[in-house]
Scaffold this active site. Structure first.
Site, short mmCIF file in Angstrom:
data_model
loop_
_atom_site.label_atom_id
_atom_site.label_comp_id
_atom_site.label_asym_id
_atom_site.label_seq_id
_atom_site.Cartn_x
_atom_site.Cartn_y
_atom_site.Cartn_z
N GLY A 21 -12.12 6.75 3.31
CA GLY A 21 -10.81 6.34 2.83
C GLY A 21 -10.23 7.36 1.88
CE LYS A 22 -6.47 10.99 3.85
NZ LYS A 22 -5.25 11.56 4.46
N GLY A 23 -8.40 7.44 -2.00
CA GLY A 23 -8.05 6.72 -3.21
C GLY A 23 -6.75 7.25 -3.79
CG PHE A 25 -6.06 10.04 -8.91
CD1 PHE A 25 -4.71 10.25 -9.12
CD2 PHE A 25 -6.67 9.01 -9.59
CE1 PHE A 25 -3.98 9.47 -9.99
CE2 PHE A 25 -5.95 8.21 -10.47
CZ PHE A 25 -4.61 8.44 -10.66
N GLY A 26 -7.90 11.12 -4.59
CA GLY A 26 -8.77 11.96 -3.79
C GLY A 26 -9.35 11.21 -2.60
CB VAL A 28 -13.27 7.30 -0.82
CG1 VAL A 28 -14.51 6.50 -1.22
CG2 VAL A 28 -12.20 7.18 -1.91
CG ASP A 134 -1.24 -0.43 -7.66
OD1 ASP A 134 -0.20 -0.97 -7.23
OD2 ASP A 134 -1.72 0.60 -7.16
#
Length: 392
Positions: A21-23, A25-26, A28, A134
């Site tokens: 995945g993508k968080g 800020f970067g 995963v 969020d």
């Protein structure tokens, strides 16, 4: 125990496996601890590329390192390798609630079960004077066994004994509380509003107004009546959503009080969610080839439709000074900062000159942003420079 081992090579400790995945800020990755064989999630951030987000990354690590709850993703430590920061997190293999929605809808028992677990997480955070800011389906993660946990604390905030409210414009537009959009003083009740929007998202597969431009949504949320569920849903579910979505936060219950709501009390054990996790895994297997070919990844943001939980529209503007609010950022086009600069001003002018006049101004700005965003960019850059020159 969370630890920071900046000098140790993380590749000596962990085997990095596939991207999962993508968080905020970067990227995963799934990983394996070589010594214990425990499965972990590894978020890798290039600090040179994320230079403008370092404060937010530090904030996320600080918040997570202070949390100790079975309803919040666990932080295991950080490593620095070159310019890459490795953040080691608990691995949750069931996917996000948003992932599970790709395979089909939830029934109300599943929704109540997910919301109950998130309310337990919010109860813990709010007792610790923390605001998530969020809450949405994409930030709700599940384990293979159905455990439900809050994730992504990239914009979380800390209240203190001397600062019991915040006035920061942060979050993702469709889920943002009216008081956050207006940059009024707000507290943990902002998370309760976002939870109500998330409840609708879990029922319908997307938040209210998902077909609208995110900036138009930011203008509409403070002045429109709160969204509601229609009669196809149970009375208890409709009442739960309604009690979360009051414009006046003082009328919203706390997370602790919401745990007593009739809708939440009908929730099942978390093992009830395993069938939805298994359904998503089967869906993912069927669509794996499409994902690898880039045909239906679901991760790409279509700026013409604005129907994803739009990470590029996640706002973080504060630092307590006008320069912080007005500073240019390469990660967010200037036109996307339009709400953070103009919405509070327009709200004040609305009281003085009336809603009709201000609504006309908003429509003009929105049409201009839609048809010629580069002009809005240039206009705001000029305004920012003029404000800075006058202030100096």
């Amino acid at each position: 125990m969370a630890v920071n081992r900046m000098r140790e090579d993380p590749e000596d400790v962990f085997t990095k496996q596939e991207e999962i995945g993508k968080g905020s800020f970067g990227k995963v990755y799934k990983g394996i601890n070589k010594k214990t064989t425990d499965v972990v999630a590894i978020k890798i951030i290039d600090l040179e590329e994320a230079e403008d987000e370092i404060e937010d990354i530090q904030q996320e690590i600080t918040i997570l390192s202070q949390c100790d709850s079975p309803y919040v993703t666990k932080y295991h430590g950080s490593f620095l390798k070159g310019s890459n920061l490795w953040i080691i997190m608990e691995y949750l293999g069931g996917g996000s609630a948003l992932d599970l929605l790709k395979a089909g809808s939830f029934d109300e028992l599943a929704i109540a079960t997910i919301l109950r677990e998130i309310l337990k997480g919010l109860e813990y955070l709010h007792m610790e004077k923390k605001i998530h800011r969020d809450i949405k389906a994409a930030n709700i993660l599940l384990s293979d066994h159905g455990d439900v946990k809050l994730a992504d604390f990239g914009v979380a905030g800390q209240l203190t004994n001397t600062m019991v409210k915040r006035n920061t414009f942060v979050g993702t537009p469709f889920w943002m509380a009216p008081e956050v959009i207006k940059q009024s003083a707000y507290d943990a009740k902002a998370d309760v509003w976002s939870l109500g929007i998330t409840a609708i998202e879990l029922a319908k597969g997307e938040p209210p107004n998902a077909d609208l431009h995110p900036m138009r949504v930011l203008f509409l949320i403070p002045k429109n009546n709160p969204p509601q569920l229609d009669s196809q849903y149970s009375k208890n579910f409709r009442e739960f959503v309604g009690t979360c979505l009051h414009h006046d936060p003082s009328y919203r219950p706390s997370a602790r009080d919401l745990l007593k709501h009739k809708f939440i009390r009908m929730a099942k054990k978390t093992s009830y969610l395993i069938e939805y996790i298994d359904r998503y895994k089967k869906y993912r297997e069927v669509h794996r080839d499409d994902d690898e070919n880039g045909d239906s990844s679901g991760d790409e943001i279509d700026e013409s439709s604005h129907r994803n939980p739009i990470d590029t529209w996640k706002f973080v503007t504060e630092r307590g000074t006008p320069n912080g609010i007005l500073s240019d950022s390469p990660t967010i086009p200037t036109s996307k900062k339009l709400p953070t600069i103009l919405i509070p001003a327009l709200e004040e002018l609305r009281l003085k000159y009336g809603a009709d006049v201000i609504d006309n101004v908003q429509d003009i700005l929105l049409d201009a942003d839609k048809n010629a965003p580069e002009i809005i960019d240039k206009l705001l850059v000029q305004l920012i420079h003029k404000i800075k020159s006058v202030s100096t």
